[in-house]
Design a protein around this motif. Sequence first.
Motif: not given
Lengths: 319, 502
Positions: A187-188, A190-191, A193-195, A198-204
């Motif tokens: 999932a990380n 894909y995250a 690759g998505g953005n 955003s992924a960083e802000l979401m805590g990935v």
Amino acid sequence: MTRRHLPVLITLAVFIVGYLICLAQFPSFASTRVIGNLLTDNAFLGIVAVGMTFVILSGGIDLSVGSVIAFTGVFLAVAIERYGLNPYLAFLLVLGIAALFGAGMGLLIHTFQIPAFIVTLAGMFLARGLCFVLTTDSIPINAPAYGQITDIAVSLPGGGRLTFIAMIMLATFGAGIVLAHYTRFGANVYALGGNRASAELMGVPVGKTTIRIYMLSSFLAALAGIVFSFYTSAGYSLAATGVELDTIAAVVIGGTLLTGGYGTIIGTLVGVLIQGLIQTYITFEGTLSSWWTKIAIGALLFAFIVLQRGLSAASLRAR
Amino acid sequence: MQPATERAQLLEIRGLTKGFPGVQALDHVDFTLHAGEIHGLLGENGAGKSTLIKVLTGVFRRDAGTIRLDAQEIAARDPADALSLGIGTVYQEVNLLPNLSVAENLFIGRQPHRFGLVRTGEMRRRASDLLAGYGLDIDVADPLGSFSVAVQQIIAIARAVDLSAKVLILDEPTASLDAQEVETLFGILQRLKSRGIGIVFVTHFLDQVYALCDRITVLRNGRLVGSRPIVDLPRIELVSMMLGRELAAEALHRNHCTAVTGEPLVAFKAYGKKRLVEPFDLAVRSGEVVGLAGLLGSGRTETAKLIFGIERADSGQAFVDGKPVRIASPRDAARLRFGFTPEDRKTEGIVAELSIRENIILALQAQRGWLQPLPRSKQDEIANRFIKLLDIRTPDAEKPIGLLSGGNQQKALLARWLATEPRFLILDEPTRGIDVGAHAEIIRLIERLCEDGLALLVISSELEEIASYSDRVVVLRDRQHVRELSGSDVSADTIMTTIASH
């Protein structure tokens, strides 16, 4: 639901149509012997393509895999033949070295925010250069283990053989599918690759994930290198040049978006098989130059990229 | 309901200071948020709101000051850390992942798992339950990108609340929502408030502040102006807190030019494009402001893009000075001395990394062609002239434009076209996302340009604003120009009734 799976369905349709065309012309395509060989001959490409799929899904690229394959072969040849190392120990060693190499590239990409293209291009030259440092000759590998491993196979009804090498590839795909779709790591990826932002802000955990992605890619490239050395029973510095591009082509034809975020591992398998199918067809045909493989792949790749643009434009409009 | 001040202090910021090279973004700012309170954070662009939020959520390090959450001193390392401490943020541009499913967006990093494998079914069930609490009944297996911005925003809120459930920061959440969606959002925020969550609400819309907030804090130029309960705060006082000066009520009211007569400078006859805008007639004279009003998606921006050649018309004819012309591309339009400042300043307007000077000369240079570069001395002269003329607030012309506030970026974009000495200027939402002070300045600028004899076509969603400066207003509905108002008909009320009528 269907729109998301459309690229992979199209890839599958292309494979099936291609297979039927081959079958119509050469009925022996139905034999398990051809199918078994298709899997065996493309095993190394498939294995490295699994790693490449993760890299591209995350929005990156790994140009170093061809060189890593060559390095693996040369390293094995030198370690086994010159230093008399146990082949299995040499396998473990080279897998470890490659994983570290990949982790290093991932670390550079993340820490200094350098484009993956540049870092892995440097990695490509570095790994290729290291081959020449080890040896400039083609060194044959005569270890008995090699013969034993290539002989392992399950007989299929109809005279075909599912070799150990093919099984390694299928297992790699199985593991890749689980990793991509059923783990947090997947999932990380894909995250990312998505953005990425955003992924960083979401805590990935962006850094950890990036390092692992390139580690995985190099690790699988080394595994592919081991498999490749089974075919050639030799280590040669100039082996596997351009394999990184074949791999990228297989991944894209398999329906993974080059910009990242969308795609599947199973699609990559089909992408690899399409390449193998074209190769096999040309071998059967006998009169065509093997460069027609490249031309067909080029045309397919082009068609798929145009298709992807079209699909993403359509989905934007649909919103 | 007990007054907010008697409730537990949830978040307490004291003496927060943060400087950037050349700017003191925050100067000893205090801020207190209580549990179960909706707290409006207001200020002009560049007042320090964003910096405050970014320091709070760990994007920036503070230089000095303390942040206490539940009486515990905290220092978030990054947004993820802030989230784990209990501070969640939802931005205007939803910062979720459009390619992942809704369920994955809600649970990424904390997916229910067994033996290292994600339990997808369990995750989806929980996601559905969670969203049901917000009145959303959607298929959580669908990718997030397939839903509207409003739904995505609710999902973002649900995620933040589910993760932290203490402090929720909303940074201009309503900017891209329509009225009904705003109402839904407000309902959700009221419910969260009653659950004891402290909400920080950043917005430019004063109506929404009064409708929703219990308390407001105003920042100006990085300093705290004041923090007041909203009930006994007159609107004019709030505005003057934000601006630091008394805003004359007449500031927005323009003395309409004496009735403009004469031949139109630009005219369009039965101009249109299928599926974009129905064919329309439109004429603008020199020294005249024509407003385009309508709801979002009514065809306002589409009209502008058609006129400027970004979209190619498939019917009708355009005229300049009475002569038929062909406008097939923005280059054609620019050659006819048209100018266009787009609605989406950040992606279609500015080139963020380039300096203010480079941004200002862009259109002029493009017209000259790249083989005839403007001499540097000329570039400096033009840039400095417009910086002075339009009062663009920057230390010098070499600062990257991305670092300016929205209002100053807008002025620089205007300068870009004014440098080409246009005759006809199209402004798409020139005042969107701009603070009250810069807002009034842009409007004054529009009026000045009109007095200088430019023909102007202005799009705005703010009816009062558009009614104040337009000589005529064209009202659009469902991609159709439905009515043209002129004279005493030009008022917010008439525009509204025209939009609403069937």
